[in-house]
Design a protein around this motif. Structure first.
Motif, PDB file in Angstrom:
ATOM      1  N   LYS A 110     -52.605 -98.908  13.463  1.00  0.00           N
ATOM      2  CA  LYS A 110     -53.294 -99.584  14.387  1.00  0.00           C
ATOM      3  C   LYS A 110     -54.673 -99.249  14.384  1.00  0.00           C
ATOM      4  O   LYS A 110     -55.073 -97.859  14.589  1.00  0.00           O
ATOM      5  CB  LYS A 110     -52.852 -99.417  15.777  1.00  0.00           C
ATOM      6  CG  LYS A 110     -52.979-100.662  16.739  1.00  0.00           C
ATOM      7  CD  LYS A 110     -52.228-100.615  18.037  1.00  0.00           C
ATOM      8  CE  LYS A 110     -52.865-101.621  19.068  1.00  0.00           C
ATOM      9  NZ  LYS A 110     -51.901-101.735  20.126  1.00  0.00           N
ATOM     10  N   PRO A 111     -55.832 -99.955  14.474  1.00  0.00           N
ATOM     11  CA  PRO A 111     -57.439 -99.463  14.457  1.00  0.00           C
ATOM     12  C   PRO A 111     -57.561 -98.775  15.603  1.00  0.00           C
ATOM     13  O   PRO A 111     -56.980 -99.023  16.872  1.00  0.00           O
ATOM     14  CB  PRO A 111     -58.026-100.741  14.308  1.00  0.00           C
ATOM     15  CG  PRO A 111     -57.248-101.785  13.746  1.00  0.00           C
ATOM     16  CD  PRO A 111     -55.782-101.396  14.250  1.00  0.00           C
ATOM     17  N   GLY A 112     -57.948 -97.744  15.687  1.00  0.00           N
ATOM     18  CA  GLY A 112     -58.267 -97.053  17.030  1.00  0.00           C
ATOM     19  C   GLY A 112     -57.435 -95.833  17.501  1.00  0.00           C
ATOM     20  O   GLY A 112     -57.226 -95.413  18.605  1.00  0.00           O
ATOM     21  N   SER A 113     -56.354 -95.761  16.613  1.00  0.00           N
ATOM     22  CA  SER A 113     -54.959 -94.940  16.727  1.00  0.00           C
ATOM     23  C   SER A 113     -55.524 -93.203  16.732  1.00  0.00           C
ATOM     24  O   SER A 113     -54.599 -92.669  17.326  1.00  0.00           O
ATOM     25  CB  SER A 113     -53.961 -95.251  16.075  1.00  0.00           C
ATOM     26  OG  SER A 113     -54.175 -95.186  14.716  1.00  0.00           O
ATOM     27  N   GLY A 114     -56.104 -92.967  15.898  1.00  0.00           N
ATOM     28  CA  GLY A 114     -56.686 -91.594  15.656  1.00  0.00           C
ATOM     29  C   GLY A 114     -55.835 -91.115  14.402  1.00  0.00           C
ATOM     30  O   GLY A 114     -55.758 -89.770  14.300  1.00  0.00           O
ATOM     31  N   ILE A 115     -54.944 -92.094  13.787  1.00  0.00           N
ATOM     32  CA  ILE A 115     -54.370 -91.439  12.851  1.00  0.00           C
ATOM     33  C   ILE A 115     -54.803 -92.205  11.235  1.00  0.00           C
ATOM     34  O   ILE A 115     -54.358 -92.493  10.294  1.00  0.00           O
ATOM     35  CB  ILE A 115     -52.864 -91.471  12.827  1.00  0.00           C
ATOM     36  CG1 ILE A 115     -52.436 -92.868  13.292  1.00  0.00           C
ATOM     37  CG2 ILE A 115     -52.144 -90.536  13.634  1.00  0.00           C
ATOM     38  CD1 ILE A 115     -51.079 -93.477  13.178  1.00  0.00           C
ATOM     39  N   GLY A 116     -56.203 -92.169  11.299  1.00  0.00           N
ATOM     40  CA  GLY A 116     -56.893 -92.605   9.915  1.00  0.00           C
ATOM     41  C   GLY A 116     -56.637 -94.091   9.549  1.00  0.00           C
ATOM     42  O   GLY A 116     -56.535 -94.282   8.314  1.00  0.00           O
ATOM     43  N   SER A 117     -56.687 -95.018  10.456  1.00  0.00           N
ATOM     44  CA  SER A 117     -56.636 -96.409  10.117  1.00  0.00           C
ATOM     45  C   SER A 117     -57.805 -97.045   9.348  1.00  0.00           C
ATOM     46  O   SER A 117     -57.301 -97.527   8.192  1.00  0.00           O
ATOM     47  CB  SER A 117     -56.357 -97.339  11.563  1.00  0.00           C
ATOM     48  OG  SER A 117     -56.497 -98.399  11.248  1.00  0.00           O
ATOM     49  N   SER A 118     -58.964 -96.805   9.710  1.00  0.00           N
ATOM     50  CA  SER A 118     -59.958 -96.990   8.690  1.00  0.00           C
ATOM     51  C   SER A 118     -59.874 -96.342   7.445  1.00  0.00           C
ATOM     52  O   SER A 118     -60.406 -96.913   6.303  1.00  0.00           O
ATOM     53  CB  SER A 118     -61.306 -96.958   9.261  1.00  0.00           C
ATOM     54  OG  SER A 118     -61.504 -95.381   9.827  1.00  0.00           O
ATOM     55  N   SER A 119     -59.859 -95.161   7.256  1.00  0.00           N
ATOM     56  CA  SER A 119     -59.572 -94.285   5.999  1.00  0.00           C
ATOM     57  C   SER A 119     -58.572 -94.781   5.191  1.00  0.00           C
ATOM     58  O   SER A 119     -58.741 -95.078   4.056  1.00  0.00           O
ATOM     59  CB  SER A 119     -59.297 -92.691   6.399  1.00  0.00           C
ATOM     60  OG  SER A 119     -60.086 -92.475   7.042  1.00  0.00           O
TER      61      SER A 119
ATOM     62  N   ILE B  33     -54.882 -82.871  19.220  1.00  0.00           N
ATOM     63  CA  ILE B  33     -55.428 -84.278  19.105  1.00  0.00           C
ATOM     64  C   ILE B  33     -55.332 -84.605  17.670  1.00  0.00           C
ATOM     65  O   ILE B  33     -55.722 -83.819  16.750  1.00  0.00           O
ATOM     66  CB  ILE B  33     -56.633 -84.363  19.588  1.00  0.00           C
ATOM     67  CG1 ILE B  33     -56.826 -83.965  21.395  1.00  0.00           C
ATOM     68  CG2 ILE B  33     -57.369 -85.998  19.589  1.00  0.00           C
ATOM     69  CD1 ILE B  33     -58.406 -83.783  21.852  1.00  0.00           C
ATOM     70  N   SER B  34     -54.843 -85.903  17.342  1.00  0.00           N
ATOM     71  CA  SER B  34     -55.097 -86.353  15.769  1.00  0.00           C
ATOM     72  C   SER B  34     -56.290 -87.120  15.785  1.00  0.00           C
ATOM     73  O   SER B  34     -56.603 -87.972  16.328  1.00  0.00           O
ATOM     74  CB  SER B  34     -53.792 -87.188  15.554  1.00  0.00           C
ATOM     75  OG  SER B  34     -53.904 -87.660  14.268  1.00  0.00           O
ATOM     76  N   GLY B  35     -57.285 -86.383  14.800  1.00  0.00           N
ATOM     77  CA  GLY B  35     -58.434 -87.130  14.664  1.00  0.00           C
ATOM     78  C   GLY B  35     -59.191 -86.893  15.884  1.00  0.00           C
ATOM     79  O   GLY B  35     -59.085 -86.132  16.731  1.00  0.00           O
ATOM     80  N   SER B  36     -59.693 -88.140  16.097  1.00  0.00           N
ATOM     81  CA  SER B  36     -60.443 -88.387  17.573  1.00  0.00           C
ATOM     82  C   SER B  36     -59.538 -88.837  18.636  1.00  0.00           C
ATOM     83  O   SER B  36     -60.261 -89.118  19.685  1.00  0.00           O
ATOM     84  CB  SER B  36     -62.074 -89.276  17.282  1.00  0.00           C
ATOM     85  OG  SER B  36     -61.444 -90.390  16.638  1.00  0.00           O
ATOM     86  N   GLY B  37     -58.246 -89.009  18.329  1.00  0.00           N
ATOM     87  CA  GLY B  37     -57.355 -89.465  19.476  1.00  0.00           C
ATOM     88  C   GLY B  37     -57.381 -90.769  19.555  1.00  0.00           C
ATOM     89  O   GLY B  37     -58.186 -91.733  18.863  1.00  0.00           O
ATOM     90  N   PRO B  38     -56.391 -91.313  20.327  1.00  0.00           N
ATOM     91  CA  PRO B  38     -55.843 -90.730  21.242  1.00  0.00           C
ATOM     92  C   PRO B  38     -54.478 -90.146  20.787  1.00  0.00           C
ATOM     93  O   PRO B  38     -53.612 -89.775  21.603  1.00  0.00           O
ATOM     94  CB  PRO B  38     -55.331 -91.964  22.381  1.00  0.00           C
ATOM     95  CG  PRO B  38     -55.321 -93.178  21.619  1.00  0.00           C
ATOM     96  CD  PRO B  38     -56.340 -93.168  20.284  1.00  0.00           C
ATOM     97  N   SER B  39     -54.109 -90.397  19.493  1.00  0.00           N
ATOM     98  CA  SER B  39     -52.611 -89.962  19.042  1.00  0.00           C
ATOM     99  C   SER B  39     -52.861 -88.235  19.315  1.00  0.00           C
ATOM    100  O   SER B  39     -53.499 -87.652  19.100  1.00  0.00           O
ATOM    101  CB  SER B  39     -52.452 -90.235  17.474  1.00  0.00           C
ATOM    102  OG  SER B  39     -52.078 -91.720  17.515  1.00  0.00           O
ATOM    103  N   ILE B  40     -51.326 -87.864  19.488  1.00  0.00           N
ATOM    104  CA  ILE B  40     -51.390 -86.209  19.550  1.00  0.00           C
ATOM    105  C   ILE B  40     -50.109 -85.986  18.440  1.00  0.00           C
ATOM    106  O   ILE B  40     -49.355 -86.828  18.262  1.00  0.00           O
ATOM    107  CB  ILE B  40     -50.771 -85.863  21.028  1.00  0.00           C
ATOM    108  CG1 ILE B  40     -51.686 -86.443  21.843  1.00  0.00           C
ATOM    109  CG2 ILE B  40     -50.542 -84.526  20.605  1.00  0.00           C
ATOM    110  CD1 ILE B  40     -51.122 -86.314  23.286  1.00  0.00           C
ATOM    111  N   PHE B  41     -50.670 -85.035  17.702  1.00  0.00           N
ATOM    112  CA  PHE B  41     -49.699 -84.519  16.427  1.00  0.00           C
ATOM    113  C   PHE B  41     -49.028 -83.228  16.924  1.00  0.00           C
ATOM    114  O   PHE B  41     -49.671 -82.374  17.559  1.00  0.00           O
ATOM    115  CB  PHE B  41     -50.254 -84.659  15.157  1.00  0.00           C
ATOM    116  CG  PHE B  41     -51.161 -83.302  14.895  1.00  0.00           C
ATOM    117  CD1 PHE B  41     -52.450 -83.656  15.399  1.00  0.00           C
ATOM    118  CD2 PHE B  41     -50.249 -82.387  14.232  1.00  0.00           C
ATOM    119  CE1 PHE B  41     -53.071 -82.284  15.020  1.00  0.00           C
ATOM    120  CE2 PHE B  41     -51.139 -81.204  13.709  1.00  0.00           C
ATOM    121  CZ  PHE B  41     -52.473 -81.271  14.341  1.00  0.00           C
ATOM    122  N   MET B  42     -47.904 -83.041  16.408  1.00  0.00           N
ATOM    123  CA  MET B  42     -47.306 -81.558  16.637  1.00  0.00           C
ATOM    124  C   MET B  42     -46.736 -81.346  15.032  1.00  0.00           C
ATOM    125  O   MET B  42     -46.037 -82.253  14.476  1.00  0.00           O
ATOM    126  CB  MET B  42     -46.185 -81.509  17.362  1.00  0.00           C
ATOM    127  CG  MET B  42     -46.674 -81.502  19.031  1.00  0.00           C
ATOM    128  SD  MET B  42     -47.485 -80.258  19.463  1.00  0.00           S
ATOM    129  CE  MET B  42     -48.797 -80.792  20.435  1.00  0.00           C
TER     130      MET B  42
END
Ligand code: HSE
Length: 307
Positions: free
Chosen positions: A88-97, A255-264
């Motif tokens: 999803k765009p804006g998710s913080g897990i590199g959608s645009s990349s 925070i994953s990238g710029s967020g809002p996703s959070i990774f562990m």
């Protein structure tokens, strides 16, 4: 070959202490892309999902990346791209990349591997800048190379592929949108020397921990004094997610990238699943909708799908 289908993975950038330099690829989710050669020296974008992203090539990250590649070659053909986004765009897990990297890796196959991976990252960065307003490679580098990467310098581009031990990632994506450009604007441009020292010590120790497979060193190094205190305010229940994930056995994360996703990060899949349950419990007690992904680090980056 006239067309090729690829799978482009989500990525986690920053990896807590490595703002704008560290990143790794996830095994899920992935975008699906089909790139085909066309007779005209242009780029055409066909969106096959619900996200209504721009189809004008220079406003579309995949399009801008391919236009950059076309400028570098003296040929009369162009590319048409069908994009089905699952990231999803804006998710913080590199959608645009994923869109930018997937497009150029696929196109490079159609060009019989004319460009190196490093050159592909350069083209993909020209796409990434359309989405984030900044030309950084911390998501596109792991998407193209796979695994864990360190971008030592953006200009000239210097990418270091890092060794890493088995690691499992739990990513929770609360369904709110944080624009990378907004999340960059709120950051301070100057930091205290003592915070800079803590940060570069953690980055160096994290890289050493990854190389040595020292899980406890990895855990101690996942600390961010600079970015997280500012950006975490944008993410509901951030502190609780972090606390409960660590209580469930996670080595650490943020925070994953710029967020809002959070990774562990976790040492085993069993722990990563326990972390998933802990995250689920935190958000289930709220009105916030969320998705959770559990996957190992993806060593391959963009891969050719069955064609
Ligand atoms: N390093 C970038 C940032 C990643 O944190 O702003 C997001 O694209």
């Amino acid at each position: 070959m006239k067309e090729i289908r690829v799978s482009a993975p989500a990525t986690v950038a920053n990896v807590v202490c490595g703002f704008d330099c560290l990143g790794f690829a996830l095994s899920a989710p992935n975008d699906e892309m089909l790139v085909r050669l066309i007779d005209e020296k242009t780029v055409r974008i066909i969106n096959c999902d619900e996200y209504t992203l721009p189809t004008e090539p220079k406003k579309n990250v995949a399009g801008a990346a391919l236009l950059s590649m076309l400028r570098a070659i003296d040929e009369d053909f162009g590319f048409e791209v069908e994009i089905t986004k699952h990231i999803k765009p804006g998710s913080g897990i590199g959608s645009s990349s994923a869109s930018a990297a997937g497009a150029v890796v696929a196109a490079n196959h159609l060009l019989n591997q004319r460009f190196t991976k490093r050159e592909l990252v350069e083209f993909a960065m020209d796409g990434e800048v359309v989405a984030s307003g900044a030309r950084h490679a911390d998501n596109v580098a792991p998407c193209v190379f796979g695994g864990f990467t360190l971008v030592r310098s953006n200009h000239p581009l210097d990418i270091v592929e890092l060794e890493f031990p088995p690691l499992f990632v739990t990513v929770v994506h609360p369904q709110i949108e944080v624009k990378t450009s907004d999340a960059r604007e709120i950051l301070k441009q100057k930091i205290a020397l003592k915070d800079a020292v803590a940060q570069w010590s953690n980055v160096a120790a994290l890289v050493a921990g990854l190389q040595k497979g020292d899980y406890q060193l990895i855990a101690r190094s996942l600390e961010d004094r600079i970015i997280e205190p500012i950006r975490s305010i944008l993410i509901p229940k951030f502190d609780e997610i972090k606390r409960e994930s660590k209580a469930a056995g996670a080595l650490g994360g943020g925070i994953s990238g710029s967020g809002p996703s959070i990774f562990m990060l976790s040492e085993t899949e069993t722990t990563a699943r326990a972390v998933e349950n802990a995250m689920r419990d935190v958000y289930a007690a709220t009105e916030i909708e969320f998705n959770i992904y559990v996957s190992p680090i993806n060593a391959s980056g963009v891969t050719i799908a069955d064609n």
